[in-house]
Design a protein around this motif. Structure first.
Motif, PDB file in Angstrom:
ATOM      1  N   GLU A  88     -45.822  28.450   5.864  1.00  0.00           N
ATOM      2  CA  GLU A  88     -44.980  27.610   4.880  1.00  0.00           C
ATOM      3  C   GLU A  88     -45.407  27.775   3.413  1.00  0.00           C
ATOM      4  O   GLU A  88     -46.932  27.943   3.211  1.00  0.00           O
ATOM      5  CB  GLU A  88     -45.299  26.159   5.233  1.00  0.00           C
ATOM      6  N   ALA A  89     -44.703  27.826   2.358  1.00  0.00           N
ATOM      7  CA  ALA A  89     -45.273  28.437   1.072  1.00  0.00           C
ATOM      8  C   ALA A  89     -44.122  27.477   0.299  1.00  0.00           C
ATOM      9  O   ALA A  89     -43.458  26.718   0.676  1.00  0.00           O
ATOM     10  CB  ALA A  89     -45.139  29.856   1.010  1.00  0.00           C
ATOM     11  N   ILE A  90     -44.480  27.727  -1.374  1.00  0.00           N
ATOM     12  CA  ILE A  90     -43.756  27.161  -2.141  1.00  0.00           C
ATOM     13  C   ILE A  90     -43.377  28.405  -3.051  1.00  0.00           C
ATOM     14  O   ILE A  90     -44.429  29.201  -3.100  1.00  0.00           O
ATOM     15  CB  ILE A  90     -44.465  25.988  -2.853  1.00  0.00           C
ATOM     16  N   ASN A  91     -42.218  28.177  -3.670  1.00  0.00           N
ATOM     17  CA  ASN A  91     -41.893  29.298  -4.659  1.00  0.00           C
ATOM     18  C   ASN A  91     -42.184  28.677  -5.981  1.00  0.00           C
ATOM     19  O   ASN A  91     -42.872  27.767  -6.394  1.00  0.00           O
ATOM     20  CB  ASN A  91     -40.375  29.723  -4.442  1.00  0.00           C
ATOM     21  N   PHE A  92     -41.972  29.490  -6.870  1.00  0.00           N
ATOM     22  CA  PHE A  92     -42.255  29.184  -8.453  1.00  0.00           C
ATOM     23  C   PHE A  92     -41.701  27.864  -8.774  1.00  0.00           C
ATOM     24  O   PHE A  92     -41.850  27.364  -9.659  1.00  0.00           O
ATOM     25  CB  PHE A  92     -41.893  30.664  -9.427  1.00  0.00           C
ATOM     26  N   ALA A  93     -40.269  27.566  -8.175  1.00  0.00           N
ATOM     27  CA  ALA A  93     -39.645  26.405  -8.493  1.00  0.00           C
ATOM     28  C   ALA A  93     -40.269  25.367  -7.878  1.00  0.00           C
ATOM     29  O   ALA A  93     -39.883  24.091  -8.064  1.00  0.00           O
ATOM     30  CB  ALA A  93     -38.199  26.624  -8.225  1.00  0.00           C
ATOM     31  N   GLY A  94     -41.319  25.604  -6.822  1.00  0.00           N
ATOM     32  CA  GLY A  94     -41.843  24.424  -6.151  1.00  0.00           C
ATOM     33  C   GLY A  94     -40.881  24.035  -4.911  1.00  0.00           C
ATOM     34  O   GLY A  94     -41.211  23.084  -4.065  1.00  0.00           O
ATOM     35  N   ARG A  95     -39.998  24.996  -4.403  1.00  0.00           N
ATOM     36  CA  ARG A  95     -39.239  24.553  -3.299  1.00  0.00           C
ATOM     37  C   ARG A  95     -40.077  25.091  -2.175  1.00  0.00           C
ATOM     38  O   ARG A  95     -40.490  26.374  -2.040  1.00  0.00           O
ATOM     39  CB  ARG A  95     -37.943  25.201  -3.379  1.00  0.00           C
ATOM     40  N   LYS A  96     -39.921  24.500  -0.813  1.00  0.00           N
ATOM     41  CA  LYS A  96     -40.361  24.903   0.348  1.00  0.00           C
ATOM     42  C   LYS A  96     -39.496  26.274   0.815  1.00  0.00           C
ATOM     43  O   LYS A  96     -38.541  26.063   0.771  1.00  0.00           O
ATOM     44  CB  LYS A  96     -40.461  23.772   1.292  1.00  0.00           C
ATOM     45  N   VAL A  97     -40.420  27.345   1.007  1.00  0.00           N
ATOM     46  CA  VAL A  97     -39.913  28.426   1.662  1.00  0.00           C
ATOM     47  C   VAL A  97     -41.117  28.901   2.928  1.00  0.00           C
ATOM     48  O   VAL A  97     -41.942  28.424   2.888  1.00  0.00           O
ATOM     49  CB  VAL A  97     -39.779  29.329   0.694  1.00  0.00           C
ATOM     50  N   TRP A  98     -40.262  30.035   3.577  1.00  0.00           N
ATOM     51  CA  TRP A  98     -41.394  30.624   4.705  1.00  0.00           C
ATOM     52  C   TRP A  98     -41.371  32.187   4.347  1.00  0.00           C
ATOM     53  O   TRP A  98     -40.482  32.687   3.994  1.00  0.00           O
ATOM     54  CB  TRP A  98     -40.628  30.238   5.856  1.00  0.00           C
ATOM     55  N   ALA A  99     -42.888  32.511   4.689  1.00  0.00           N
ATOM     56  CA  ALA A  99     -43.180  33.747   4.309  1.00  0.00           C
ATOM     57  C   ALA A  99     -43.597  34.397   5.846  1.00  0.00           C
ATOM     58  O   ALA A  99     -44.439  33.597   6.457  1.00  0.00           O
ATOM     59  CB  ALA A  99     -44.184  34.011   3.576  1.00  0.00           C
ATOM     60  N   ALA A 100     -43.143  35.465   6.339  1.00  0.00           N
ATOM     61  CA  ALA A 100     -44.055  36.344   7.497  1.00  0.00           C
ATOM     62  C   ALA A 100     -45.327  36.619   7.282  1.00  0.00           C
ATOM     63  O   ALA A 100     -45.821  37.147   6.293  1.00  0.00           O
ATOM     64  CB  ALA A 100     -43.094  37.286   7.974  1.00  0.00           C
ATOM     65  N   THR A 101     -46.138  35.985   8.451  1.00  0.00           N
ATOM     66  CA  THR A 101     -47.527  36.261   8.019  1.00  0.00           C
ATOM     67  C   THR A 101     -48.036  37.915   8.295  1.00  0.00           C
ATOM     68  O   THR A 101     -49.112  38.087   7.909  1.00  0.00           O
ATOM     69  CB  THR A 101     -48.358  35.441   9.116  1.00  0.00           C
ATOM     70  N   THR A 102     -47.175  38.476   8.908  1.00  0.00           N
ATOM     71  CA  THR A 102     -47.337  39.859   8.994  1.00  0.00           C
ATOM     72  C   THR A 102     -47.238  40.701   7.541  1.00  0.00           C
ATOM     73  O   THR A 102     -48.065  41.750   7.442  1.00  0.00           O
ATOM     74  CB  THR A 102     -46.233  40.743   9.979  1.00  0.00           C
ATOM     75  N   PHE A 103     -46.896  39.882   6.822  1.00  0.00           N
ATOM     76  CA  PHE A 103     -47.005  40.688   5.218  1.00  0.00           C
ATOM     77  C   PHE A 103     -48.007  40.021   4.320  1.00  0.00           C
ATOM     78  O   PHE A 103     -48.011  40.229   3.205  1.00  0.00           O
ATOM     79  CB  PHE A 103     -45.367  40.752   4.620  1.00  0.00           C
ATOM     80  N   LEU A 104     -48.857  39.284   4.719  1.00  0.00           N
ATOM     81  CA  LEU A 104     -49.735  38.490   4.013  1.00  0.00           C
ATOM     82  C   LEU A 104     -51.301  38.776   4.392  1.00  0.00           C
ATOM     83  O   LEU A 104     -51.593  38.821   5.545  1.00  0.00           O
ATOM     84  CB  LEU A 104     -49.649  36.895   4.271  1.00  0.00           C
ATOM     85  N   ALA A 105     -52.060  38.733   3.452  1.00  0.00           N
ATOM     86  CA  ALA A 105     -53.677  38.915   3.648  1.00  0.00           C
ATOM     87  C   ALA A 105     -54.043  37.988   2.809  1.00  0.00           C
ATOM     88  O   ALA A 105     -53.726  37.591   1.365  1.00  0.00           O
ATOM     89  CB  ALA A 105     -53.951  40.416   3.398  1.00  0.00           C
ATOM     90  N   PRO A 106     -55.227  37.551   2.840  1.00  0.00           N
ATOM     91  CA  PRO A 106     -56.362  36.763   1.766  1.00  0.00           C
ATOM     92  C   PRO A 106     -56.321  37.214   0.627  1.00  0.00           C
ATOM     93  O   PRO A 106     -56.344  38.554   0.472  1.00  0.00           O
ATOM     94  CB  PRO A 106     -57.633  36.626   2.584  1.00  0.00           C
ATOM     95  N   TYR A 107     -56.266  36.677  -0.512  1.00  0.00           N
ATOM     96  CA  TYR A 107     -56.120  37.119  -1.690  1.00  0.00           C
ATOM     97  C   TYR A 107     -57.382  37.748  -2.183  1.00  0.00           C
ATOM     98  O   TYR A 107     -58.553  37.104  -1.815  1.00  0.00           O
ATOM     99  CB  TYR A 107     -55.746  36.171  -2.790  1.00  0.00           C
ATOM    100  N   HIS A 108     -57.391  38.938  -2.552  1.00  0.00           N
ATOM    101  CA  HIS A 108     -58.805  39.526  -2.956  1.00  0.00           C
ATOM    102  C   HIS A 108     -58.409  40.739  -4.132  1.00  0.00           C
ATOM    103  O   HIS A 108     -57.417  41.281  -4.022  1.00  0.00           O
ATOM    104  CB  HIS A 108     -59.562  40.327  -1.772  1.00  0.00           C
ATOM    105  N   VAL A 109     -59.529  40.975  -4.928  1.00  0.00           N
ATOM    106  CA  VAL A 109     -59.460  42.258  -5.763  1.00  0.00           C
ATOM    107  C   VAL A 109     -60.541  42.966  -5.507  1.00  0.00           C
ATOM    108  O   VAL A 109     -61.742  42.556  -5.848  1.00  0.00           O
ATOM    109  CB  VAL A 109     -59.454  41.663  -7.206  1.00  0.00           C
ATOM    110  N   GLU A 110     -60.386  44.257  -5.167  1.00  0.00           N
ATOM    111  CA  GLU A 110     -61.354  45.381  -4.697  1.00  0.00           C
ATOM    112  C   GLU A 110     -62.327  45.667  -6.053  1.00  0.00           C
ATOM    113  O   GLU A 110     -63.531  45.487  -5.724  1.00  0.00           O
ATOM    114  CB  GLU A 110     -60.738  46.373  -4.056  1.00  0.00           C
ATOM    115  N   SER A 111     -61.725  45.715  -7.255  1.00  0.00           N
ATOM    116  CA  SER A 111     -62.446  46.206  -8.184  1.00  0.00           C
ATOM    117  C   SER A 111     -63.411  44.939  -8.821  1.00  0.00           C
ATOM    118  O   SER A 111     -64.232  45.193  -9.694  1.00  0.00           O
ATOM    119  CB  SER A 111     -61.693  46.678  -9.215  1.00  0.00           C
ATOM    120  N   GLU A 112     -62.944  43.774  -8.435  1.00  0.00           N
ATOM    121  CA  GLU A 112     -63.606  42.615  -8.990  1.00  0.00           C
ATOM    122  C   GLU A 112     -63.642  41.417  -7.887  1.00  0.00           C
ATOM    123  O   GLU A 112     -62.809  40.643  -7.877  1.00  0.00           O
ATOM    124  CB  GLU A 112     -62.613  41.973 -10.032  1.00  0.00           C
TER     125      GLU A 112
END
Length: 133
Positions: A88-112
């Motif tokens: 379950e996710a929210i989009n920029f308008a604040g509406r509930k949407v769903w995202a496939a977990t196969t396309f998601l990873a924890p947020y990270h920045v390799e250079s920082e």
């Protein structure tokens, strides 16, 4: 001399008009609790396949209607377990949407690696992200 007077007398009008016409500043109102930042996890081939971009869905199923393409960062609700492989996710308008977990990873920045991402609400009632080091 007459032209100079016209220009000088009109200057306050144009200055006031330009200042008042500026839209209000878009600013962060608060952080949104209960959501965490995730980022897209795509192969190079998936990134270049614009005809089949991963989509936000209206429900947690593969046959649900598409809402919009997944964005680079996604605000995932962190107190709800994924359902049928969709988070379950929210989009920029604040509406509930769903995202496939196969396309998601924890947020990270390799250079920082100390950079963190936070879900925020803006003054115009939209949602987005802010980043801290």
């Amino acid at each position: 001399m007459k032209r100079l007077f016209v220009l000088v007398s009109a200057a306050p009008f144009f200055t006031a008009f330009m200042t008042d016409a500026a839209p209000p500043k878009h600013h962060v109102v608060s952080e949104v609790s209960g959501y965490t930042c995730m980022m897209l996890k795509l192969t190079d081939a998936q990134r270049m396949d614009f005809a089949h971009a991963p989509q936000f869905k209206t429900a947690p199923t593969s046959d649900a209607a598409n809402v919009a393409p997944l964005t680079g960062q996604v605000a995932i609700r962190d107190d709800v377990a994924p359902e049928n492989g969709y988070a379950e996710a929210i989009n920029f308008a604040g509406r509930k949407v769903w995202a496939a977990t196969t396309f998601l990873a924890p947020y990270h920045v390799e250079s920082e690696p100390n950079t963190t991402c936070h879900v925020v609400k803006y003054s115009d009632n939209t949602y987005g992200f802010t980043y801290r080091r």
